[in-house]
Scaffold this motif. Structure first.
Motif, PDB file in Angstrom:
ATOM      1  N   ARG A  73       0.822  -1.211   0.000  1.00 45.96           N
ATOM      2  CA  ARG A  73       0.000   0.000   0.000  1.00 45.96           C
ATOM      3  C   ARG A  73       0.855   1.260   0.000  1.00 45.96           C
ATOM      4  NH1 ARG A  73      -5.251   0.813   0.896  1.00 45.96           N
ATOM      5  NH2 ARG A  73      -5.977   2.819   1.720  1.00 45.96           N
ATOM      6  N   TYR A  74       1.963   1.224   0.753  1.00 46.74           N
ATOM      7  CA  TYR A  74       2.823   2.402   0.890  1.00 46.74           C
ATOM      8  C   TYR A  74       4.213   2.126   0.325  1.00 46.74           C
ATOM      9  CZ  TYR A  74      -0.887   3.883   4.019  1.00 46.74           C
ATOM     10  OH  TYR A  74      -2.112   4.212   4.540  1.00 46.74           O
ATOM     11  N   SER A  75       4.815   3.174  -0.177  1.00 50.74           N
ATOM     12  CA  SER A  75       6.162   3.105  -0.740  1.00 50.74           C
ATOM     13  C   SER A  75       7.064   4.005   0.090  1.00 50.74           C
ATOM     14  CB  SER A  75       6.135   3.576  -2.203  1.00 50.74           C
ATOM     15  OG  SER A  75       7.433   3.790  -2.692  1.00 50.74           O
ATOM     16  N   LEU A  76       7.922   3.384   0.916  1.00 53.21           N
ATOM     17  CA  LEU A  76       8.766   4.139   1.837  1.00 53.21           C
ATOM     18  C   LEU A  76      10.247   4.111   1.456  1.00 53.21           C
ATOM     19  CD1 LEU A  76       7.099   2.959   5.153  1.00 53.21           C
ATOM     20  CD2 LEU A  76       6.917   5.220   4.142  1.00 53.21           C
ATOM     21  N   LEU A  77      10.706   2.998   0.911  1.00 49.80           N
ATOM     22  CA  LEU A  77      12.119   2.848   0.580  1.00 49.80           C
ATOM     23  C   LEU A  77      12.373   2.798  -0.914  1.00 49.80           C
ATOM     24  CD1 LEU A  77      13.115   0.117   3.212  1.00 49.80           C
ATOM     25  CD2 LEU A  77      13.384   2.599   3.404  1.00 49.80           C
ATOM     26  N   LEU A  78      11.441   2.249  -1.675  1.00 47.59           N
ATOM     27  CA  LEU A  78      11.640   2.014  -3.103  1.00 47.59           C
ATOM     28  C   LEU A  78      10.543   2.694  -3.921  1.00 47.59           C
ATOM     29  CD1 LEU A  78      12.308  -1.845  -2.961  1.00 47.59           C
ATOM     30  CD2 LEU A  78      14.024  -0.027  -2.970  1.00 47.59           C
ATOM     31  N   PRO A  79      10.841   3.067  -5.161  1.00 47.02           N
ATOM     32  CA  PRO A  79       9.774   3.533  -6.052  1.00 47.02           C
ATOM     33  C   PRO A  79       8.751   2.416  -6.237  1.00 47.02           C
ATOM     34  CG  PRO A  79      11.944   3.990  -6.982  1.00 47.02           C
ATOM     35  CD  PRO A  79      12.165   3.099  -5.803  1.00 47.02           C
ATOM     36  N   ARG A  80       7.518   2.767  -6.489  1.00 45.79           N
ATOM     37  CA  ARG A  80       6.465   1.763  -6.625  1.00 45.79           C
ATOM     38  C   ARG A  80       6.784   0.718  -7.685  1.00 45.79           C
ATOM     39  NH1 ARG A  80       2.168   1.375  -3.925  1.00 45.79           N
ATOM     40  NH2 ARG A  80       1.209   3.076  -2.771  1.00 45.79           N
ATOM     41  N   SER A  81       7.438   1.121  -8.760  1.00 41.39           N
ATOM     42  CA  SER A  81       7.736   0.196  -9.859  1.00 41.39           C
ATOM     43  C   SER A  81       8.737  -0.872  -9.465  1.00 41.39           C
ATOM     44  CB  SER A  81       8.262   0.976 -11.068  1.00 41.39           C
ATOM     45  OG  SER A  81       9.433   1.705 -10.714  1.00 41.39           O
ATOM     46  N   HIS A  82       9.421  -0.692  -8.314  1.00 39.50           N
ATOM     47  CA  HIS A  82      10.453  -1.648  -7.885  1.00 39.50           C
ATOM     48  C   HIS A  82      10.001  -2.482  -6.695  1.00 39.50           C
ATOM     49  CE1 HIS A  82      12.710   1.131 -10.352  1.00 39.50           C
ATOM     50  NE2 HIS A  82      13.728   0.308 -10.345  1.00 39.50           N
ATOM     51  N   GLN A  83       8.732  -2.401  -6.335  1.00 42.56           N
ATOM     52  CA  GLN A  83       8.264  -3.131  -5.168  1.00 42.56           C
ATOM     53  C   GLN A  83       8.177  -4.632  -5.431  1.00 42.56           C
ATOM     54  OE1 GLN A  83       4.617  -1.018  -4.155  1.00 42.56           O
ATOM     55  NE2 GLN A  83       5.620  -0.218  -2.339  1.00 42.56           N
ATOM     56  N   THR A  84       7.993  -5.369  -4.350  1.00 43.83           N
ATOM     57  CA  THR A  84       7.949  -6.832  -4.414  1.00 43.83           C
ATOM     58  C   THR A  84       6.865  -7.317  -5.367  1.00 43.83           C
ATOM     59  OG1 THR A  84       8.677  -6.918  -2.120  1.00 43.83           O
ATOM     60  CG2 THR A  84       7.731  -8.925  -3.031  1.00 43.83           C
ATOM     61  N   SER A  85       7.201  -8.365  -6.127  1.00 43.66           N
ATOM     62  CA  SER A  85       6.225  -8.978  -7.028  1.00 43.66           C
ATOM     63  C   SER A  85       5.178  -9.735  -6.214  1.00 43.66           C
ATOM     64  CB  SER A  85       6.929  -9.942  -7.980  1.00 43.66           C
ATOM     65  OG  SER A  85       5.991 -10.707  -8.691  1.00 43.66           O
ATOM     66  N   PHE A  86       3.948  -9.793  -6.757  1.00 47.13           N
ATOM     67  CA  PHE A  86       2.878 -10.505  -6.061  1.00 47.13           C
ATOM     68  C   PHE A  86       2.768 -11.957  -6.535  1.00 47.13           C
ATOM     69  CE2 PHE A  86       2.098  -6.391  -4.781  1.00 47.13           C
ATOM     70  CZ  PHE A  86       1.670  -5.545  -5.804  1.00 47.13           C
ATOM     71  N   GLU A  87       3.614 -12.347  -7.491  1.00 46.49           N
ATOM     72  CA  GLU A  87       3.468 -13.662  -8.121  1.00 46.49           C
ATOM     73  C   GLU A  87       3.669 -14.809  -7.142  1.00 46.49           C
ATOM     74  OE1 GLU A  87       6.177 -13.661 -11.343  1.00 46.49           O
ATOM     75  OE2 GLU A  87       5.173 -12.057 -12.442  1.00 46.49           O
ATOM     76  N   ASP A  88       4.528 -14.611  -6.128  1.00 45.73           N
ATOM     77  CA  ASP A  88       4.834 -15.685  -5.192  1.00 45.73           C
ATOM     78  C   ASP A  88       3.889 -15.712  -3.994  1.00 45.73           C
ATOM     79  OD1 ASP A  88       7.064 -16.544  -6.680  1.00 45.73           O
ATOM     80  OD2 ASP A  88       8.301 -14.965  -5.811  1.00 45.73           O
ATOM     81  N   VAL A  89       2.928 -14.799  -3.945  1.00 40.57           N
ATOM     82  CA  VAL A  89       2.026 -14.727  -2.797  1.00 40.57           C
ATOM     83  C   VAL A  89       0.924 -15.770  -2.926  1.00 40.57           C
ATOM     84  CG1 VAL A  89       0.404 -13.268  -1.535  1.00 40.57           C
ATOM     85  CG2 VAL A  89       2.490 -12.273  -2.512  1.00 40.57           C
ATOM     86  N   GLY A 148      11.179 -15.347  -2.749  1.00 44.46           N
ATOM     87  CA  GLY A 148       9.926 -16.083  -2.882  1.00 44.46           C
ATOM     88  C   GLY A 148       9.199 -16.370  -1.593  1.00 44.46           C
ATOM     89  N   TRP A 149       9.797 -16.020  -0.433  1.00 45.42           N
ATOM     90  CA  TRP A 149       9.147 -16.268   0.852  1.00 45.42           C
ATOM     91  C   TRP A 149       8.505 -14.987   1.354  1.00 45.42           C
ATOM     92  CZ3 TRP A 149       8.887 -21.075   3.031  1.00 45.42           C
ATOM     93  CH2 TRP A 149       9.753 -22.048   2.505  1.00 45.42           C
ATOM     94  N   THR A 150       7.272 -15.083   1.843  1.00 45.88           N
ATOM     95  CA  THR A 150       6.658 -13.930   2.484  1.00 45.88           C
ATOM     96  C   THR A 150       7.017 -13.924   3.960  1.00 45.88           C
ATOM     97  OG1 THR A 150       4.605 -15.128   2.984  1.00 45.88           O
ATOM     98  CG2 THR A 150       4.708 -13.931   0.878  1.00 45.88           C
ATOM     99  N   PHE A 151       6.898 -12.764   4.562  1.00 45.72           N
ATOM    100  CA  PHE A 151       7.253 -12.577   5.966  1.00 45.72           C
ATOM    101  C   PHE A 151       6.539 -13.569   6.873  1.00 45.72           C
ATOM    102  CE2 PHE A 151       5.975 -10.475   9.962  1.00 45.72           C
ATOM    103  CZ  PHE A 151       7.215 -10.232  10.532  1.00 45.72           C
ATOM    104  N   GLU A 152       5.248 -13.793   6.626  1.00 43.65           N
ATOM    105  CA  GLU A 152       4.445 -14.664   7.499  1.00 43.65           C
ATOM    106  C   GLU A 152       4.892 -16.116   7.457  1.00 43.65           C
ATOM    107  OE1 GLU A 152       2.412 -10.944   6.949  1.00 43.65           O
ATOM    108  OE2 GLU A 152       3.275 -12.342   5.499  1.00 43.65           O
ATOM    109  N   GLU A 153       5.584 -16.532   6.389  1.00 45.08           N
ATOM    110  CA  GLU A 153       6.037 -17.916   6.252  1.00 45.08           C
ATOM    111  C   GLU A 153       7.357 -18.176   6.968  1.00 45.08           C
ATOM    112  OE1 GLU A 153       4.798 -19.497   1.951  1.00 45.08           O
ATOM    113  OE2 GLU A 153       5.880 -17.592   1.849  1.00 45.08           O
ATOM    114  N   LEU A 154       8.029 -17.125   7.399  1.00 45.15           N
ATOM    115  CA  LEU A 154       9.361 -17.262   7.964  1.00 45.15           C
ATOM    116  C   LEU A 154       9.318 -17.743   9.416  1.00 45.15           C
ATOM    117  CD1 LEU A 154      10.973 -13.963   6.624  1.00 45.15           C
ATOM    118  CD2 LEU A 154      10.986 -16.240   5.564  1.00 45.15           C
TER     119      LEU A 154
END
Length: 268
Positions: free
Chosen positions: A53-69, A215-221
């Motif tokens: 939802r928010y972009s704090l460190l990276l431009p929006r175009s460089h954010q994490t891909s949703f493909e692995d979610v 490919g790992w989301t935070f919740e899976e760690l």
């Protein structure tokens, strides 16, 4: 389901039978983490709207891909942390009736702001022993206490003050989760902006992305890896607030404006 999207009738009936005010019962659920997002049934759509939802460190175009979610993904829901809570030994020692706090069984906090102590693993909840732990105490740094104080306030439905910045309670968890998602971006995805991520991880003295494979989301760690991300997120937030991190994130000014300007920016 009762924690994430509880029906309003639940609180009234619990109040009637227990005498505990409905508002107090409501704050005992995890619903504050999902405010405004419970109707999104698709995990990928929820991830895009919540964790990106928010972009704090990276431009929006460089954010994490949703493909692995995974399509069943939900923010902050982690079985490992739920089954093996991290607790504050001083809270347990002081309580007449020791109990688990919500921020102990979800991967949203690293410390106890009241006692300024790191939380510690207590073991499998099925054999729960709530007596005080006898382990070495460590004092968390100020940026971790600051982030965990904000988390505690947001769980109580209170607006958050970070220096001169004011953040609405319902904004806090998507903001924090978006920051964690950015810190989980691969070098290939972040491009030249990866240097900002390396700066944050380097200051924490932790390997980028806590050493996990893409490919790992935070919740899976594991809870230990989640702790690394929460520490990096707390430091990144502190650096942004103090103007010590060069970031190209579109929304980083949300953490820099004064209270008056901040509320105007949020409204827009």
């Amino acid at each position: 389901d009762l924690d994430i999207d509880p029906p309003e009738i639940l609180f009234g009936r619990l109040e009637a039978h227990t005498g505990i005010p409905a508002d107090h019962v409501r704050r005992m659920t995890a619903s504050s983490l999902f405010a405004g997002f419970t109707k999104l049934t698709s995990g990928r759509k929820l991830f895009r709207r919540y964790a990106a939802r928010y972009s704090l460190l990276l431009p929006r175009s460089h954010q994490t891909s949703f493909e692995d979610v995974d399509d069943a993904w939900q923010p902050w829901i982690s079985n490992d942390r739920f089954n093996e809570p991290w607790v504050c030994e001083s809270c347990l020692a002081a309580g007449a009736k020791p109990h688990l706090k919500l921020q102990w069984i979800l991967p949203v906090a690293l410390s106890c702001p009241e006692h300024r102590l790191f939380l510690k693993p207590i073991g499998f909840v099925g054999s729960l022993d709530l007596r005080p732990l006898r382990l070495q105490r460590r004092t968390p740094p100020a940026h971790i206490v600051q982030a965990d104080t904000a988390t505690e306030q947001a769980l109580l439905g209170k607006d958050i003050r970070l220096g001169t910045v004011c953040i609405p309670a319902e904004m806090w968890f998507p903001l924090l989760r978006s920051l964690v998602a950015e810190l989980n971006s691969s070098a290939a995805r972040a491009g030249n902006n990866h240097r900002v991520l390396l700066d944050v991880w380097g200051r924490c003295n932790i390997r980028p992305r806590a050493g996990i494979a893409p490919g790992w989301t935070f919740e899976e760690l594991s809870p230990e890896h989640q702790a690394c991300f929460l520490e990096a997120a707390a430091l990144a937030m502190s650096l942004i607030i103090d103007g010590k991190l060069h970031s190209k994130g579109r929304d980083c000014n949300l953490l820099r404006y004064t209270r008056r300007h901040n509320l105007v920016a949020i409204a827009h």
